[in-house]
Design an enzyme around this catalytic site. Sequence first.
Site, PDB file in Angstrom:
ATOM      1  N   HIS A 233      32.020  48.166  -1.526  1.00  0.00           N
ATOM      2  CA  HIS A 233      31.159  47.233  -2.258  1.00  0.00           C
ATOM      3  C   HIS A 233      30.133  47.952  -3.130  1.00  0.00           C
ATOM      4  O   HIS A 233      29.274  47.324  -3.730  1.00  0.00           O
ATOM      5  CB  HIS A 233      30.453  46.317  -1.241  1.00  0.00           C
ATOM      6  CG  HIS A 233      29.805  45.127  -1.831  1.00  0.00           C
ATOM      7  ND1 HIS A 233      28.440  44.897  -1.782  1.00  0.00           N
ATOM      8  CD2 HIS A 233      30.324  44.069  -2.513  1.00  0.00           C
ATOM      9  CE1 HIS A 233      28.150  43.765  -2.384  1.00  0.00           C
ATOM     10  NE2 HIS A 233      29.270  43.233  -2.843  1.00  0.00           N
ATOM     11  N   LYS A 235      28.366  50.288  -6.191  1.00  0.00           N
ATOM     12  CA  LYS A 235      28.392  50.430  -7.654  1.00  0.00           C
ATOM     13  C   LYS A 235      27.643  51.711  -7.983  1.00  0.00           C
ATOM     14  O   LYS A 235      26.410  51.729  -7.984  1.00  0.00           O
ATOM     15  CB  LYS A 235      27.729  49.242  -8.366  1.00  0.00           C
ATOM     16  CG  LYS A 235      28.409  47.882  -8.100  1.00  0.00           C
ATOM     17  CD  LYS A 235      27.793  47.146  -6.956  1.00  0.00           C
ATOM     18  CE  LYS A 235      28.492  45.831  -6.690  1.00  0.00           C
ATOM     19  NZ  LYS A 235      28.087  45.238  -5.399  1.00  0.00           N
ATOM     20  N   ASP A 240      27.282  64.265 -14.895  1.00  0.00           N
ATOM     21  CA  ASP A 240      26.896  65.688 -14.904  1.00  0.00           C
ATOM     22  C   ASP A 240      26.036  66.078 -13.717  1.00  0.00           C
ATOM     23  O   ASP A 240      25.334  67.095 -13.761  1.00  0.00           O
ATOM     24  CB  ASP A 240      26.174  66.043 -16.209  1.00  0.00           C
ATOM     25  CG  ASP A 240      27.094  65.940 -17.423  1.00  0.00           C
ATOM     26  OD1 ASP A 240      28.319  66.033 -17.248  1.00  0.00           O
ATOM     27  OD2 ASP A 240      26.581  65.760 -18.541  1.00  0.00           O
ATOM     28  N   HIS A 411      22.008  37.354  -8.161  1.00  0.00           N
ATOM     29  CA  HIS A 411      22.917  38.258  -7.465  1.00  0.00           C
ATOM     30  C   HIS A 411      22.211  39.551  -7.069  1.00  0.00           C
ATOM     31  O   HIS A 411      22.820  40.445  -6.474  1.00  0.00           O
ATOM     32  CB  HIS A 411      24.125  38.551  -8.379  1.00  0.00           C
ATOM     33  CG  HIS A 411      25.231  39.302  -7.716  1.00  0.00           C
ATOM     34  ND1 HIS A 411      25.465  40.637  -7.959  1.00  0.00           N
ATOM     35  CD2 HIS A 411      26.174  38.907  -6.834  1.00  0.00           C
ATOM     36  CE1 HIS A 411      26.513  41.037  -7.255  1.00  0.00           C
ATOM     37  NE2 HIS A 411      26.959  40.006  -6.564  1.00  0.00           N
ATOM     38  N   LYS A 413      19.967  42.353  -5.190  1.00  0.00           N
ATOM     39  CA  LYS A 413      19.719  42.696  -3.790  1.00  0.00           C
ATOM     40  C   LYS A 413      18.515  43.643  -3.765  1.00  0.00           C
ATOM     41  O   LYS A 413      18.658  44.865  -3.890  1.00  0.00           O
ATOM     42  CB  LYS A 413      20.925  43.398  -3.166  1.00  0.00           C
ATOM     43  CG  LYS A 413      22.260  42.623  -3.302  1.00  0.00           C
ATOM     44  CD  LYS A 413      23.071  43.158  -4.437  1.00  0.00           C
ATOM     45  CE  LYS A 413      24.525  42.715  -4.458  1.00  0.00           C
ATOM     46  NZ  LYS A 413      24.826  41.360  -4.203  1.00  0.00           N
ATOM     47  N   ASP A 418       4.870  45.735   0.708  1.00  0.00           N
ATOM     48  CA  ASP A 418       3.512  46.209   0.417  1.00  0.00           C
ATOM     49  C   ASP A 418       3.414  46.727  -1.017  1.00  0.00           C
ATOM     50  O   ASP A 418       3.958  46.098  -1.926  1.00  0.00           O
ATOM     51  CB  ASP A 418       3.083  47.266   1.438  1.00  0.00           C
ATOM     52  CG  ASP A 418       2.972  46.698   2.855  1.00  0.00           C
ATOM     53  OD1 ASP A 418       2.925  45.462   2.988  1.00  0.00           O
ATOM     54  OD2 ASP A 418       2.947  47.476   3.813  1.00  0.00           O
TER      55      ASP A 418
END
Length: 493
Positions: A233, A235, A240, A411, A413, A418
């Site tokens: 899941h 991404k 380099d 979508h 996450k 604080d």
Amino acid sequence: MHFKDLFVNVSETLSFTTILLGVGYLAAFIVSVLVISENRSPAKTLAYLLLFFLLPFLGIIIYYVFGENYRKKKLYRLKALEDEKLQKRLNAYVYQRSEEKLKENELQLKDYEKLVRLLTYEGRFPLTDNNHVQILINGEEKFPVLFDALENAKHHIHIEYYIIEEGFIVDRLFDILFKKAAEGVEIRLIYDDFGCSLSKKFLKKIAEANIRAVPFYKIHIPFLSNRQNYRDHRKIVVIDGEVGFVGGINLSDKYQNEGMNNELFWRDTHLKIEGEAVRSLQLFFALNWSFCTDEGLFFQNEYFPKYEHAGDKKVQIAVSGPDSDHASIMLSYLSAISSARKCVYLTTPYFIPNESILNALKNAALSRLDVKLLVPGISDSRFVNAASQSYYEELLECGVRIFRYKKGFVHAKTMIVDDVISMVGTANMDIRSFDLNFEVNAVVFDEEINQQLKQVFLEDLHQSREISTAYWHRRRWFKHFFESMCRLLSPIL
């Protein structure tokens, strides 16, 4: 037909049905014994038992297609760490590095030492402080920055994605990759075989361009495979060894809200990182490449270069998956919430917490901390959304403020704690991300990044509608009952 013949037919049908049900429940009992023996979490075990005895045959099929416990079989081995000498050498470096950085930043991080050490000793990735971090909101900010960085690649490009959907964005991406490959840049691509929809023609074109592309945990029979679980899941992009990207935005046109005729606005968050933390993303990619290809890992300097001064942001990478002995990302969420002194701002598209996370949020709110939860007003899964809503009432009664995003589908996450901690990555606040999928988050310890993300969060609240306790209590009983039923099955959704 005579009445006697009709009676005989009915009796035979009832006898057959009785035998069939008897066989079904016997099979359900046998499979239940196996599931109980696996020592899963009680909630997940009870959810499967309920499914088996409500729908004996169908429930067993669902279990073997989606739920067989491969975690104990350790199907996913971090091959680089199988070498005991390498493991000890790597761990010694990580532990020493993080302890040094903790000591150097003792004043700023004194309330978050447990979180840093959790990620260090469990995740084996060090705290780094030589980084520049850029927040990218939605595809319209991410894709131009990503494409520009790819255009400047000199030696290698490493890409790992859950969803790659053919369209304008992917065409633009591969136009750049084809050009860079022709220039001699090494390009490696890991794509999830369940999440991606790349045609054979497109994959052939990639191979002809001298781009190495491999599927993660290949699915041979899509509808008869439990491999819908244990998906990649993540991404990740590494360029380099110096520039990295991580977050919630997949490679798809639907994430590009401007200039597209998308029916739904997609709200998401991504990070561009330059500096030492990219080493962790690079190492993580290398381990996955080894798993997918059985090829030796590349630890040459060109993949892990020395960094000049990139910035002053402190970043630590958190990873977890079925190969982990512990749910590192879930524990990092729990540690961050428990360490909060002022506020917890959480954005997640799927909210199915375990008891530990749920109690931590309730405890924070009851302690008079400012706890806000941003969830979709429009969801892409009716059952998951209903299971999520089953948690709202007890959170509201404890003082958690819940907002439903109305502009489109949120979508992102992210979690902000604080004035220092910011978490951005791929992991949802649900059991699937905690236990079943391979995930990666970036944890940033920095006041500037925290304030920037906090401002974005507050702007999102202006596009949302708050749920009041009184309104939630007025819902019709059958909605409440449906949500409760979905909650019972939530450990396996």
